[in-house]
Design a protein around this motif. Structure first.
Motif, PDB file in Angstrom:
ATOM      1  N   GLN A  89       0.836  -1.325   0.120  1.00 32.06           N
ATOM      2  CA  GLN A  89      -0.059   0.192   0.046  1.00 32.06           C
ATOM      3  C   GLN A  89       1.023   1.238   0.025  1.00 32.06           C
ATOM      4  O   GLN A  89       1.945   1.075   0.590  1.00 32.06           O
ATOM      5  N   PHE A 105     -10.052   6.342  -7.396  1.00 30.96           N
ATOM      6  CA  PHE A 105      -9.279   7.679  -7.215  1.00 30.96           C
ATOM      7  C   PHE A 105      -9.997   8.573  -7.278  1.00 30.96           C
ATOM      8  O   PHE A 105     -10.793   8.802  -8.376  1.00 30.96           O
ATOM      9  N   THR A 124      -6.350  11.491  -5.889  1.00 32.90           N
ATOM     10  CA  THR A 124      -5.882  11.074  -4.729  1.00 32.90           C
ATOM     11  C   THR A 124      -6.907   9.529  -4.339  1.00 32.90           C
ATOM     12  O   THR A 124      -7.871   9.555  -4.959  1.00 32.90           O
ATOM     13  N   ARG A 125      -6.294   8.884  -3.320  1.00 29.46           N
ATOM     14  CA  ARG A 125      -6.813   7.367  -3.298  1.00 29.46           C
ATOM     15  C   ARG A 125      -8.463   7.754  -2.547  1.00 29.46           C
ATOM     16  O   ARG A 125      -8.535   8.612  -1.836  1.00 29.46           O
ATOM     17  N   TYR A 141     -13.444   3.408  -1.481  1.00 26.96           N
ATOM     18  CA  TYR A 141     -13.825   2.519  -2.745  1.00 26.96           C
ATOM     19  C   TYR A 141     -14.391   1.377  -2.251  1.00 26.96           C
ATOM     20  O   TYR A 141     -14.041   0.770  -1.323  1.00 26.96           O
ATOM     21  N   ARG A 175      -8.611  -1.997  -2.315  1.00 24.59           N
ATOM     22  CA  ARG A 175      -7.834  -1.324  -3.479  1.00 24.59           C
ATOM     23  C   ARG A 175      -8.415   0.246  -3.394  1.00 24.59           C
ATOM     24  O   ARG A 175      -9.362   0.613  -2.645  1.00 24.59           O
ATOM     25  N   ASP A 205      -1.686   5.840  -3.014  1.00 23.56           N
ATOM     26  CA  ASP A 205      -2.160   6.989  -2.430  1.00 23.56           C
ATOM     27  C   ASP A 205      -2.536   7.876  -3.360  1.00 23.56           C
ATOM     28  O   ASP A 205      -3.468   8.604  -2.959  1.00 23.56           O
ATOM     29  N   GLU A 254      -6.178   0.676 -10.204  1.00 23.64           N
ATOM     30  CA  GLU A 254      -6.347   0.065  -8.871  1.00 23.64           C
ATOM     31  C   GLU A 254      -5.624  -1.207  -8.423  1.00 23.64           C
ATOM     32  O   GLU A 254      -5.387  -1.267  -6.975  1.00 23.64           O
TER      33      GLU A 254
END
Lengths: 315, 532
Positions: B29, B198, B212-213, B217, B222, B226, B526
């Motif tokens: 991650q 994102f 940005t992440r 989600y 996923r 970041d 992703e």
């Protein structure tokens, strides 16, 4: 003096008005508009969609109406919206101005701080190996296009140091911020420095032959005092003129330098806006540049009086 | 006892080592993926554009109903997987395609995703809603869709006028994200809201795009990254140098030319580069409504004069593909086999013989060594168009055609083509989906806006419909080959070559899959992660 200033300011306004007309109509003479480009990018042309979009953007109106709409807004401080980003034009233009201003300022500083001393040295050492070497350097500066020099610097940086001096939008230290601008400023300022050096040299050579210089030497003044206090002070006027012209000319050089070093300044932005036929951006930005150039010329004229006490602007 | 303890300790240690290794080898991650972007897209709305300059940065913001599996290079019906739809089913008459939608999915602004959003999106695409896209370049994709109906909040059906199995392929494209009902098309151009991995942060024109992440989600675990930052660098030399210097983790996808791939590999030997077909065909558009190209003999002579391998050799150092309209195998699913292709005039391996035949056709039309035909070869003033146009002019000289390059700026190119202000033009046609329905209807059907040459053959058009309705893939493939052959024989839009381009990334970037039969569908990112 006051009447002269008023007259100059009036002439500046007339010049800017003329420029606004030239910008506006030249842009319309260029074939294609934003709608053509948007549809070209989408790979199709739907006449109904195209007409709707032209209406939405107001580019279906007569040219005079469009001009009055723009110039009226400009005078009121309403600069319209970018056709591409759909954001206020001012919001798009303003953040980019300091970037280009810093770059241009640093390039001019580089140009003056390198060009003037080397020009003086070259004149004082006329006919020596040093003079020839400096003249070769200045000739190279005039001959090398700034985009090529920029690419050369980038390639050499990567090959020799594994580093790439391209724009860093968030520098952590003052030094990093300086480095972000220094290399491209040097690339674009090299040509100006070369020109400044040549003008300084020729102007100095002319002054150094004057009687008062001989008199100063006869009185026992040191070389430094003769060269820098007596000669340079009188030789600097043409140099100031050239630096003033260069300030305007730099915009052209900055377009390629900003592209090569990927600097998000106004110069590159202007080219992109022209490519997209983004009229609100181009018109307002060119007007801004015109205002800067007109004021730069005005400032140079005023500086003559500061540097040469014989010059007085009379009514 | 000691030995038992030692054995147990060793066993425990080995288990620990194995599990640690697995952990170390698995996705990590975090981290921001830094990529350069080749140009500044006009806006951020995928539905309003037709360039993958939009898909690359904005596809990660969205989800589709279904999507091509992102870790399989070749897009096909078999690689379509659920996305916002959990499942799908065709009705008995093959005229209804029903999707069961995922529940609990939220838009990036917190509003819930429902079937109404799907209906809104496709109603807008079909031009049936109050709100309109400023541009709608893929409206024709949904010509066979009668309407989209909802059944509750989590079921939606596409009701078709006739069976069209490939509708699913079109829905899986990167060009088919689902938009939120509650955000206007105008806002989607400047600040897109999606359900994807994102979230959009900002788009500074000519500068950067930041994502940005999405912590909410719907897909567990996923995305790994970041965020993603795209720095817009239109100057290719600067961009490649910056990648070599390690300023970027990845180049812009399928944008690195073959010679530049070599440069990258020599300057950054650890970089991983992959060359893949882009499914973009370089072709000739012929104005057959005016002399001299209203004469089929001259059109055929021109097609016979082409030395396709020479184009590929000069422009791609041999790494390109010769084919018809559809991308040739093995990467393309629908392209004609080589043996069939070589039976088409101009595709045979003996270029000299082809050109002799072409000369005879030219002489029949009244031209010869003493009377050359002067033509203007129009094209866009950008290298990917201009370079092959120059080679084309050179090749046409061999059959008494003296070509003159006539370049048009981008702003003037399509208006020029639309008003038929050209004799022949050098054009590029990108296919978002490797499927005949997309290619045939868009480029060759009578009245299509992207059928620049206005080629119209009603008999062929009927065959378009026949292949489109065919559910047996093998039968459909044979029909497609026949149609493609006929299109080339008709000199409808002679295909010169299919290009290949490279993508490079640093060795610590994991999970990259470059699609091999489309440049538009593989940018969800992703599954991508950074091993550093």
């Amino acid at each position: 003096m006051f009447a002269y200033l008023v007259r100059r300011l009036f002439l500046m306004l007339v010049t800017l008005f003329g420029i606004s007309i030239v910008i506006f109509f030249l842009l319309r003479i260029v074939p294609g508009n934003i709608v053509d480009i948007l549809f070209a990018a989408a790979g199709y042309v739907d006449p109904a969609d195209k007409a709707n979009l032209e209406k939405e953007l107001g580019i279906d109106q007569p040219l005079v109406v469009q001009y009055l709409h723009w110039i009226g807004g400009f005078l009121r401080g309403d600069f319209g919206y970018s056709y591409v980003s759909e954001k206020p034009a001012l919001q798009e233009i303003l953040p980019r101005i300091p970037i280009t201003a810093r770059l241009a300022g640093l390039a001019l500083l580089f140009s003056a701080s390198i060009g003037i001393p080397l020009g003086v040295i070259s004149a004082v050492k006329q006919g020596t190996k040093l003079d020839y070497a400096l003249r070769v350097v200045s000739l190279s500066g005039l001959s090398l296009p700034s985009f090529w020099l920029g690419l050369l610097i980038l390639t050499a940086s990567v090959a020799m140091f594994g580093q790439m001096p391209i724009f860093n939008p968030n520098p952590q230290t003052w030094l990093e911020a300086f480095a972000t601008y220094a290399v491209p400023a040097a690339a674009v300022g090299f040509r100006s420095a070369a020109l400044t050096m040549r003008i300084t040299r020729s102007s100095m050579l002319e002054v150094l032959r004057q009687d008062y210089i001989r008199t100063a030497r006869a009185k026992g003044a040191s070389d430094a005092a003769v060269n820098y206090q007596h000669a340079l002070k009188n030789a600097i006027l043409p140099v100031i003129t050239v630096i003033g012209i260069e300030a305007a000319f730099l915009i052209g050089g900055l377009i390629v330098t900003e592209t090569v070093f990927n600097i998000p300044g106004v110069a590159r932005f202007l080219v992109e806006a022209i490519r997209w036929r983004d009229y609100p951006i181009v018109q307002n930005l060119v007007m801004f540049i015109a205002v800067v150039v007109v004021f730069a010329n005005f400032t140079v004229d005023m500086l003559y009086a500061v540097f040469d006490p014989r010059i007085r602007y009379t009514d | 006892m000691r030995s038992v303890v030692a054995l147990a300790a060793m066993a425990a240690l080995s288990v620990l080592t194995v599990s640690t290794t697995t952990l170390a080898g698995g996705p990590k991650q975090g981290g921001i993926l830094r990529m350069y972007h080749r140009d500044s897209p006009g806006n951020a709305s995928i539905h309003e554009g037709a360039t993958y300059s939009l898909n690359v940065p904005f596809m990660p913001v969205f989800n589709n109903l279904v999507i091509y599996k992102q870790d399989v290079a070749q897009n096909s019906m078999d690689t379509i997987v659920p996305d916002l739809a959990e499942s799908w089913a065709w009705g008995n008459d093959n005229k209804t395609l029903t999707f069961k939608l995922r529940q609990g999915v939220k838009w990036h602004d917190g509003k819930p995703f429902t079937s109404a959003d799907v209906k809104c999106t496709f109603d807008m695409l079909m031009g049936k809603s109050q709100q309109k896209f400023r541009q709608n370049p893929r409206k024709t994709w949904y010509n066979e869709v009668n309407d989209v109906s909802t059944n509750g909040d989590f079921e939606v059906s596409f009701n078709l006028k006739r069976p069209q199995p490939s509708l699913l392929a079109l829905l899986a494209s990167g060009y088919t994200p689902v938009y939120p009902c509650h955000v206007s098309p105008g806002d989607m151009r400047t600040h897109p809201i999606g359900t994807g991995p994102f979230k959009f942060v900002e788009f500074k024109a000519n500068e950067s795009i930041k994502l940005t992440r999405n912590p909410d989600y719907w897909k567990e675990g996923r995305p790994y990254l970041d965020g993603i930052e795209f720095t817009i660098i239109p100057n290719r030399s600067t961009a490649i140098l910056a990648f070599v210097a390690g300023k970027f983790d990845m180049t812009f996808p399928t944008e690195v030319t073959i010679p530049l791939v070599k440069d990258v590999k020599s300057q950054a030997p650890n970089a991983i580069c992959e060359i893949a077909p882009t499914n973009v065909a370089t072709n000739i558009i012929v104005n057959s409504t005016a002399p001299p190209f209203d004469n089929i003999d001259i059109r055929r002579a021109m097609a016979l004069a082409l030395d396709r391998k020479a184009f590929i050799s000069i422009m791609f150092e041999g790494q390109g593909d010769v084919g018809g309209t559809m991308l040739p195998p093995p990467n393309g699913l629908w392209g004609m086999p080589k043996e069939m292709l070589e039976t088409i005039p101009g595709y045979g391996p003996d270029v000299s013989a082809n050109r002799e035949e072409a000369k005879k056709l030219m002489q029949k039309a009244g031209y010869g060594p003493d009377k050359h035909l002067a033509v203007k070869v129009s094209t866009r003033n950008i290298p990917v168009y201009r370079d092959p146009a120059v080679i084309l002019i050179d090749q046409l000289k061999s059959i008494y055609i003296d070509g003159e390059l006539d370049v048009a700026e981008t702003a003037n190119w399509f208006p020029k083509v639309a008003r038929k202000d050209y004799m022949i033009g050098l054009n590029l046609t990108g296919n978002a989906v490797d499927d005949p329905d997309q290619s045939f209807y868009e480029n060759y059907s009578c009245g299509s806006e992207r059928n620049y040459t206005n080629y119209c053959n009603k008999d062929i058009e009927k065959l378009f419909d026949v292949q489109s309705q065919e559910t047996d893939a093998n039968k459909r493939k044979k029909l497609v080959w026949d149609i493609d052959k006929k299109l080339q024989e008709d000199v409808a839009r002679p295909i010169i070559f299919h290009s290949r381009l490279g993508t490079c990334w640093q060795p610590y970037v994991k999970g990259v899959t470059v699609m091999s039969n489309s440049s538009y569908n593989g940018y969800r990112y992703e599954d991508l992660w950074l091993d550093k």
